[in-house]
Design a protein around this motif. Sequence first.
Motif, PDB file in Angstrom:
ATOM      1  N   LEU A 128       0.827  -1.213   0.000  1.00 57.62           N
ATOM      2  CA  LEU A 128       0.000   0.000   0.000  1.00 57.62           C
ATOM      3  C   LEU A 128       0.860   1.261   0.000  1.00 57.62           C
ATOM      4  O   LEU A 128       0.595   2.215  -0.742  1.00 57.62           O
ATOM      5  CB  LEU A 128      -0.930   0.001   1.212  1.00 57.62           C
ATOM      6  N   THR A 129       1.907   1.258   0.816  1.00 59.61           N
ATOM      7  CA  THR A 129       2.779   2.429   0.891  1.00 59.61           C
ATOM      8  C   THR A 129       3.500   2.660  -0.424  1.00 59.61           C
ATOM      9  O   THR A 129       3.626   3.802  -0.885  1.00 59.61           O
ATOM     10  CB  THR A 129       3.801   2.259   2.035  1.00 59.61           C
ATOM     11  N   ALA A 130       3.975   1.577  -1.045  1.00 57.62           N
ATOM     12  CA  ALA A 130       4.660   1.700  -2.332  1.00 57.62           C
ATOM     13  C   ALA A 130       3.724   2.252  -3.400  1.00 57.62           C
ATOM     14  O   ALA A 130       4.158   2.921  -4.337  1.00 57.62           O
ATOM     15  CB  ALA A 130       5.207   0.342  -2.774  1.00 57.62           C
ATOM     16  N   GLY A 131       2.427   1.999  -3.254  1.00 56.26           N
ATOM     17  CA  GLY A 131       1.449   2.501  -4.214  1.00 56.26           C
ATOM     18  C   GLY A 131       0.949   3.898  -3.898  1.00 56.26           C
ATOM     19  O   GLY A 131       0.036   4.399  -4.551  1.00 56.26           O
ATOM     20  N   GLY A 132       1.533   4.524  -2.883  1.00 54.99           N
ATOM     21  CA  GLY A 132       1.152   5.880  -2.523  1.00 54.99           C
ATOM     22  C   GLY A 132      -0.033   5.971  -1.587  1.00 54.99           C
ATOM     23  O   GLY A 132      -0.620   7.054  -1.417  1.00 54.99           O
ATOM     24  N   ASN A 133      -0.386   4.844  -0.940  1.00 49.70           N
ATOM     25  CA  ASN A 133      -1.531   4.830  -0.019  1.00 49.70           C
ATOM     26  C   ASN A 133      -1.145   4.183   1.306  1.00 49.70           C
ATOM     27  O   ASN A 133      -1.589   3.064   1.622  1.00 49.70           O
ATOM     28  CB  ASN A 133      -2.706   4.069  -0.642  1.00 49.70           C
ATOM     29  N   PRO A 134      -0.320   4.839   2.110  1.00 57.31           N
ATOM     30  CA  PRO A 134       0.081   4.252   3.393  1.00 57.31           C
ATOM     31  C   PRO A 134      -1.135   4.035   4.306  1.00 57.31           C
ATOM     32  O   PRO A 134      -1.986   4.917   4.419  1.00 57.31           O
ATOM     33  CB  PRO A 134       1.043   5.287   3.976  1.00 57.31           C
ATOM     34  N   PRO A 135      -1.224   2.876   4.936  1.00 55.45           N
ATOM     35  CA  PRO A 135      -2.386   2.579   5.773  1.00 55.45           C
ATOM     36  C   PRO A 135      -2.293   3.244   7.145  1.00 55.45           C
ATOM     37  O   PRO A 135      -1.201   3.506   7.655  1.00 55.45           O
ATOM     38  CB  PRO A 135      -2.333   1.060   5.912  1.00 55.45           C
ATOM     39  N   THR A 136      -3.459   3.473   7.732  1.00 53.42           N
ATOM     40  CA  THR A 136      -3.508   3.950   9.113  1.00 53.42           C
ATOM     41  C   THR A 136      -3.388   2.777  10.074  1.00 53.42           C
ATOM     42  O   THR A 136      -2.689   2.846  11.086  1.00 53.42           O
ATOM     43  CB  THR A 136      -4.829   4.698   9.374  1.00 53.42           C
ATOM     44  N   SER A 137      -4.071   1.681   9.747  1.00 61.38           N
ATOM     45  CA  SER A 137      -4.002   0.486  10.582  1.00 61.38           C
ATOM     46  C   SER A 137      -4.358  -0.745   9.762  1.00 61.38           C
ATOM     47  O   SER A 137      -5.101  -0.662   8.777  1.00 61.38           O
ATOM     48  CB  SER A 137      -4.956   0.596  11.780  1.00 61.38           C
TER      49      SER A 137
END
Length: 202
Positions: A128-137
Amino acid sequence: MFHVAILKAASAKCRREHNERDAAGQHFRAPGAAKGGGGRHWLWIFWPHPLIDLAISTTKEAEMAVVSKADAQWNGSLKEGGGEVAFGTFRGSYSFASRFETGAGTNPEQLIAAAHAGCYSMQLSGVLTAGGNPPTSIDTTAEVTIEAGVGITGIKLVTEAAVPGISAEAFAEAANKAKEICPVSKALAAVENITLEATLKS
């Protein structure tokens, strides 16, 4: 420790020059190498030379593979005996009853479940982070099924994640990719039935 790698093979011309330099004593001898016998090996470096490239790299401790360790001890027969597993700050007892029945204690499959849930959560965060969408939890549960005399027959991953700004389609794609590339998933590739239920928190 230095590793010297010859990246381009020497040509016949280079080998002839090797013999000529050897006769003329123009080679570079590695520091500390004794001249002559004694069972020592000489490290000759012909450098610079247009036909040979030398790559010298230092192996650093930080670049080495990480080794994780756990211990297990068992006393007695299979059904009447019991044991203990330990790693880090965790220590737990296990037995035939805790593994194949409803007895108290932990078991190897529970530890596999913990490893898979933890690994998958980290992998999903990375995707998710690599795709530009870092998760909250990310909250993941792994259920490992074992049948006596058969083995592990299935693993079910159930994950729920809060990811601001991502579409349901993009999340589903990331969740499935994480399942495929998670190192523990790969280690458990012999298990034929590994399923995933992924939910995006609204």
